[in-house]
Design an enzyme around this catalytic site. Structure first.
Site, PDB file in Angstrom:
ATOM      1  N   GLY A  33       0.776  -1.245   0.000  1.00 10.16           N
ATOM      2  CA  GLY A  33       0.000   0.000   0.000  1.00 10.16           C
ATOM      3  C   GLY A  33       0.801   1.286   0.000  1.00 10.16           C
ATOM      4  O   GLY A  33       0.231   2.376  -0.081  1.00 10.16           O
ATOM      5  N   GLU A  81       4.032  -7.089   1.361  1.00 10.55           N
ATOM      6  CA  GLU A  81       3.554  -7.429   0.008  1.00 10.55           C
ATOM      7  C   GLU A  81       3.445  -6.122  -0.758  1.00 10.55           C
ATOM      8  O   GLU A  81       2.400  -5.492  -0.764  1.00 10.55           O
ATOM      9  CB  GLU A  81       2.149  -8.038   0.067  1.00 10.55           C
ATOM     10  CG  GLU A  81       1.955  -9.193   1.009  1.00 10.55           C
ATOM     11  CD  GLU A  81       0.455  -9.462   1.302  1.00 10.55           C
ATOM     12  OE1 GLU A  81      -0.425  -8.745   0.822  1.00 10.55           O
ATOM     13  OE2 GLU A  81       0.207 -10.412   2.045  1.00 10.55           O
ATOM     14  N   GLY A 136       3.637  -3.566  -4.067  1.00  9.48           N
ATOM     15  CA  GLY A 136       3.551  -3.471  -5.515  1.00  9.48           C
ATOM     16  C   GLY A 136       3.999  -2.097  -5.999  1.00  9.48           C
ATOM     17  O   GLY A 136       5.144  -1.893  -6.402  1.00  9.48           O
ATOM     18  N   ARG A 137       3.082  -1.155  -5.895  1.00 11.84           N
ATOM     19  CA  ARG A 137       3.289   0.168  -6.484  1.00 11.84           C
ATOM     20  C   ARG A 137       4.642   0.802  -6.153  1.00 11.84           C
ATOM     21  O   ARG A 137       5.358   1.276  -7.033  1.00 11.84           O
ATOM     22  CB  ARG A 137       2.180   1.116  -5.998  1.00 11.84           C
ATOM     23  CG  ARG A 137       2.230   2.500  -6.633  1.00 11.84           C
ATOM     24  CD  ARG A 137       1.236   3.450  -5.959  1.00 11.84           C
ATOM     25  NE  ARG A 137      -0.038   2.837  -5.705  1.00 11.84           N
ATOM     26  CZ  ARG A 137      -1.074   2.841  -6.557  1.00 11.84           C
ATOM     27  NH1 ARG A 137      -0.977   3.466  -7.706  1.00 11.84           N
ATOM     28  NH2 ARG A 137      -2.204   2.238  -6.221  1.00 11.84           N
ATOM     29  N   ARG A 172      -5.805   4.019 -15.286  1.00 15.68           N
ATOM     30  CA  ARG A 172      -5.905   4.650 -13.965  1.00 15.68           C
ATOM     31  C   ARG A 172      -6.579   6.030 -13.974  1.00 15.68           C
ATOM     32  O   ARG A 172      -7.413   6.304 -13.113  1.00 15.68           O
ATOM     33  CB  ARG A 172      -4.533   4.735 -13.284  1.00 15.68           C
ATOM     34  CG  ARG A 172      -3.819   3.387 -13.165  1.00 15.68           C
ATOM     35  CD  ARG A 172      -2.606   3.419 -12.245  1.00 15.68           C
ATOM     36  NE  ARG A 172      -2.979   3.663 -10.882  1.00 15.68           N
ATOM     37  CZ  ARG A 172      -2.852   4.806 -10.254  1.00 15.68           C
ATOM     38  NH1 ARG A 172      -2.281   5.829 -10.849  1.00 15.68           N
ATOM     39  NH2 ARG A 172      -3.261   4.949  -9.028  1.00 15.68           N
ATOM     40  N   TYR A 190      -9.820   6.008 -11.683  1.00 13.79           N
ATOM     41  CA  TYR A 190      -9.718   6.621 -10.336  1.00 13.79           C
ATOM     42  C   TYR A 190      -9.403   8.116 -10.407  1.00 13.79           C
ATOM     43  O   TYR A 190      -8.910   8.680  -9.427  1.00 13.79           O
ATOM     44  CB  TYR A 190      -8.610   5.987  -9.497  1.00 13.79           C
ATOM     45  CG  TYR A 190      -8.396   4.502  -9.650  1.00 13.79           C
ATOM     46  CD1 TYR A 190      -9.299   3.594  -9.107  1.00 13.79           C
ATOM     47  CD2 TYR A 190      -7.265   4.014 -10.289  1.00 13.79           C
ATOM     48  CE1 TYR A 190      -9.077   2.233  -9.225  1.00 13.79           C
ATOM     49  CE2 TYR A 190      -7.043   2.646 -10.414  1.00 13.79           C
ATOM     50  CZ  TYR A 190      -7.957   1.765  -9.878  1.00 13.79           C
ATOM     51  OH  TYR A 190      -7.736   0.414  -9.987  1.00 13.79           O
ATOM     52  N   CYS A 244     -13.063   5.488 -27.929  1.00 11.80           N
ATOM     53  CA  CYS A 244     -14.407   6.040 -28.148  1.00 11.80           C
ATOM     54  C   CYS A 244     -15.213   6.028 -26.859  1.00 11.80           C
ATOM     55  O   CYS A 244     -16.197   5.290 -26.723  1.00 11.80           O
ATOM     56  CB  CYS A 244     -15.107   5.261 -29.243  1.00 11.80           C
ATOM     57  SG  CYS A 244     -14.195   5.370 -30.778  1.00 11.80           S
ATOM     58  N   GLU A 245     -14.778   6.811 -25.906  1.00 16.41           N
ATOM     59  CA  GLU A 245     -15.435   6.948 -24.601  1.00 16.41           C
ATOM     60  C   GLU A 245     -15.106   8.334 -24.103  1.00 16.41           C
ATOM     61  O   GLU A 245     -13.940   8.750 -24.124  1.00 16.41           O
ATOM     62  CB  GLU A 245     -14.827   5.978 -23.572  1.00 16.41           C
ATOM     63  CG  GLU A 245     -15.100   4.532 -23.767  1.00 16.41           C
ATOM     64  CD  GLU A 245     -16.408   4.060 -23.183  1.00 16.41           C
ATOM     65  OE1 GLU A 245     -17.004   4.767 -22.333  1.00 16.41           O
ATOM     66  OE2 GLU A 245     -16.857   2.994 -23.596  1.00 16.41           O
ATOM     67  N   TYR A 250       0.322  -1.021 -12.224  1.00 22.70           N
ATOM     68  CA  TYR A 250      -1.079  -0.996 -12.643  1.00 22.70           C
ATOM     69  C   TYR A 250      -1.258  -0.216 -13.943  1.00 22.70           C
ATOM     70  O   TYR A 250      -2.268   0.429 -14.166  1.00 22.70           O
ATOM     71  CB  TYR A 250      -1.977  -0.431 -11.522  1.00 22.70           C
ATOM     72  CG  TYR A 250      -1.736  -1.121 -10.199  1.00 22.70           C
ATOM     73  CD1 TYR A 250      -2.113  -2.440 -10.013  1.00 22.70           C
ATOM     74  CD2 TYR A 250      -1.074  -0.475  -9.145  1.00 22.70           C
ATOM     75  CE1 TYR A 250      -1.854  -3.098  -8.815  1.00 22.70           C
ATOM     76  CE2 TYR A 250      -0.816  -1.124  -7.945  1.00 22.70           C
ATOM     77  CZ  TYR A 250      -1.212  -2.427  -7.791  1.00 22.70           C
ATOM     78  OH  TYR A 250      -0.954  -3.076  -6.608  1.00 22.70           O
TER      79      TYR A 250
HETATM   80  N1  LLP Z   1      -1.438  -7.105  -1.024  1.00 25.63           N
HETATM   81  C1  LLP Z   1      -2.716  -7.262  -1.394  1.00 25.63           C
HETATM   82  C2  LLP Z   1      -3.528  -8.271  -0.729  1.00 25.63           C
HETATM   83  C3  LLP Z   1      -3.262  -6.433  -2.399  1.00 25.63           C
HETATM   84  O1  LLP Z   1      -4.542  -6.576  -2.739  1.00 25.63           O
HETATM   85  C4  LLP Z   1      -2.450  -5.465  -3.029  1.00 25.63           C
HETATM   86  C5  LLP Z   1      -2.984  -4.602  -4.081  1.00 25.63           C
HETATM   87  C6  LLP Z   1      -1.101  -5.360  -2.629  1.00 25.63           C
HETATM   88  C7  LLP Z   1      -0.635  -6.197  -1.616  1.00 25.63           C
HETATM   89  C8  LLP Z   1      -0.152  -4.368  -3.222  1.00 25.63           C
HETATM   90  O2  LLP Z   1      -0.553  -3.064  -2.988  1.00 25.63           O
HETATM   91  P1  LLP Z   1       0.399  -1.837  -3.430  1.00 25.63           P
HETATM   92  O3  LLP Z   1       1.686  -1.947  -2.633  1.00 25.63           O
HETATM   93  O4  LLP Z   1       0.628  -1.953  -4.864  1.00 25.63           O
HETATM   94  O5  LLP Z   1      -0.392  -0.636  -3.083  1.00 25.63           O
HETATM   95  N2  LLP Z   1      -5.274  -0.795  -9.556  1.00 25.63           N
HETATM   96  C9  LLP Z   1      -5.134   0.107  -8.434  1.00 25.63           C
HETATM   97  C10 LLP Z   1      -4.424  -0.533  -7.266  1.00 25.63           C
HETATM   98  C11 LLP Z   1      -5.087  -1.823  -6.812  1.00 25.63           C
HETATM   99  C12 LLP Z   1      -4.330  -2.511  -5.711  1.00 25.63           C
HETATM  100  C13 LLP Z   1      -4.827  -3.909  -5.530  1.00 25.63           C
HETATM  101  N3  LLP Z   1      -4.224  -4.622  -4.462  1.00 25.63           N
HETATM  102  C14 LLP Z   1      -4.398   1.364  -8.916  1.00 25.63           C
HETATM  103  O6  LLP Z   1      -4.064   1.455 -10.072  1.00 25.63           O
HETATM  104  O7  LLP Z   1      -4.218   2.286  -8.130  1.00 25.63           O
END
Ligand code: LLP
Length: 397
Positions: free
Chosen positions: A241, A279, A281-282, A319, A323, A349-350, A378
């Site tokens: 997150g 965990e 991602g971003r 994105r 959002y 086309c949106e 993402y």
């Molecule tokens: N762990 C779980 C259980 C998750 O569902 C997610 C992301 C992460 C870890 C990693 O989260 P991060 O570190 O990336 O924030 N598509 C959206 C973001 C959706 C996130 C889904 N879950 C966007 O483009 O902002």
């Protein structure tokens, strides 16, 4: 970590710690390009791995499942956070094995759970009572002992866009405390499952470290209580997150923001003696990519509004439409000061295919190129085939 990720040298935009000139990437341009700099990911992974309290960093591969990126994570000794067997099978191609996987997700099918158990994955993050019963059933059939985690919903507002908050009272994710307690009791009665971890994941694009502090305060006593029932519990998974400032691509500032989290972990978790999992991602991949697009059409309408219509839009980068997310857009060749105002939109086309409204920009001409910044997370992972446009390319510096 190095600082500003976008700089102009004269008229030309450069990207990344090694200041790659983006004009080199568009020489034989045919379709939109996701251009990656793996050095940016590596720097971030190594920084997080240096946090004293960390046990293991797992990469949430839903953010970007490009195989070269996955191979880098493997090389850097990360595990993965996955949400489907499809992701796990894909990750095997990058050299990962079952022991690398944390399996999250609210609707794991019997077939998926059977695959995970057969492949002896590291940990299954359970999100419902039904799922736990399925696991017990399958573990008995396969005569396996399965390491499970309970994903608890601590009901903490992540203070992010509501579409990416996952620990609100009415979220579909995780178990509320009474359900988690029932799950613990069921695990305690069944030898084929071991409660190895508790976890929470509050949401994505979090910018306030206090949110993590709140969640830890709520979760710690529950962890201790669970451990008194299931003494094998020794991992604490704090999800992901961590957000970035999309208006300011500066690694040093990203680091300053989350230095505080490292300090919080050291302070709050030291005495717990639990193996800390993340965990993420971003934070690890967002800054590593620019989406390069061509200005296809410039169109001025009667009220004086000017549209800059690109050949890349919501079918590639969803994105902003989904959002209202901000992604900086910069000209790759800059024709002077920012004297113009454009609505920058995509070709789909949106009407919602908008990247940015009223953007002050230097004058552009049709055929110029722009960089849409911070698209590594993402971005490519969420593309759709809507409108069947030419596919985009992914290339590495
Ligand atoms: N762990 C779980 C259980 C998750 O569902 C997610 C992301 C992460 C870890 C990693 O989260 P991060 O570190 O990336 O924030 N598509 C959206 C973001 C959706 C996130 C889904 N879950 C966007 O483009 O902002």
């Amino acid at each position: 970590m190095s600082r500003k990720l976008f700089t102009y040298q004269g008229t030309d935009l450069h990207f990344g710690p090694n200041a790659y000139p983006l004009k080199s990437a568009v020489k034989n341009y045919q379709q939109p390009i996701w251009l990656y700099d793996l050095a940016i990911i590596e720097e971030r992974v190594r920084w997080i791995q240096s946090w004293p309290q960390l046990g293991r960093l797992h990469y949430a591969m839903k953010a970007n499942f490009n195989l070269d990126i996955l191979k880098l994570f493997k090389k850097l000794n990360c595990g993965l956070d996955v949400v489907s067997v499809g992701e796990m099978k894909h990750a095997l191609k990058a050299g990962f094995t079952g022991a690398d996987f944390i399996f999250s997700g609210v609707a794991k099918s019997r077939a998926e759970l059977a695959w995970a158990i057969e492949n002896e994955i590291y940990q299954i993050n359970v999100e419902s009572f039904s799922e736990l019963k399925r696991i017990i059933d399958i573990a008995n059939q396969q005569k396996k002992i399965v390491s499970v985690d309970l994903r608890v919903n601590p009901e903490v507002d992540a203070e992010t866009h509501p579409s990416i908050a996952t620990a609100l009272k009415d979220s579909k994710f995780g178990l509320d405390f009474p359900a988690a307690q029932l799950a613990i009791d069921l695990i305690a009665q069944n030898k084929c499952v071991q409660l190895k971890a508790l976890s929470f994941h509050l949401g994505s694009q979090i910018m306030n470290v206090k949110v993590f502090e709140k969640a830890l305060t709520i979760m710690k006593p529950f962890y201790q209580k669970a451990k008194s029932i299931c003494p094998e519990l020794d991992r604490f998974d704090l999800g992901g997150g961590l957000g970035i400032d999309y208006k300011n691509a500066d690694s040093a500032i990203d680091q300053q923001r989350w230095d505080e989290l490292a300090a919080l972990f050291s302070r709050e978790l030291k005495a717990m003696n639990a193996f800390l999992l993340l965990e993420m991602g971003r934070f690890l991949v967002a800054r590593s990519s620019v989406l390069i697009a061509r200005v296809e059409i410039i169109k001025e309408v009667l009220n004086g509004k000017k549209f800059m219509i690109l050949d890349a839009g919501m079918s590639l980068l969803m994105r902003p439409a989904l959002y209202q997310a901000y992604h900086e857009i910069l000209p790759i060749y800059k024709r002077g000061e920012e004297t113009e105002t454009y609505d920058i939109v995509g070709p789909i086309c949106e009407s919602t295919d908008v990247l940015m409204l009223n953007k002050k920009f230097s004058k552009v001409e049709e055929g110029d190129f722009v960089a849409i910044c911070d698209t590594g997370a993402y971005g490519a992972a969420m593309t759709s085939r809507y409108n069947l446009r030419e596919e985009s390319a992914e290339i590495f510096i």
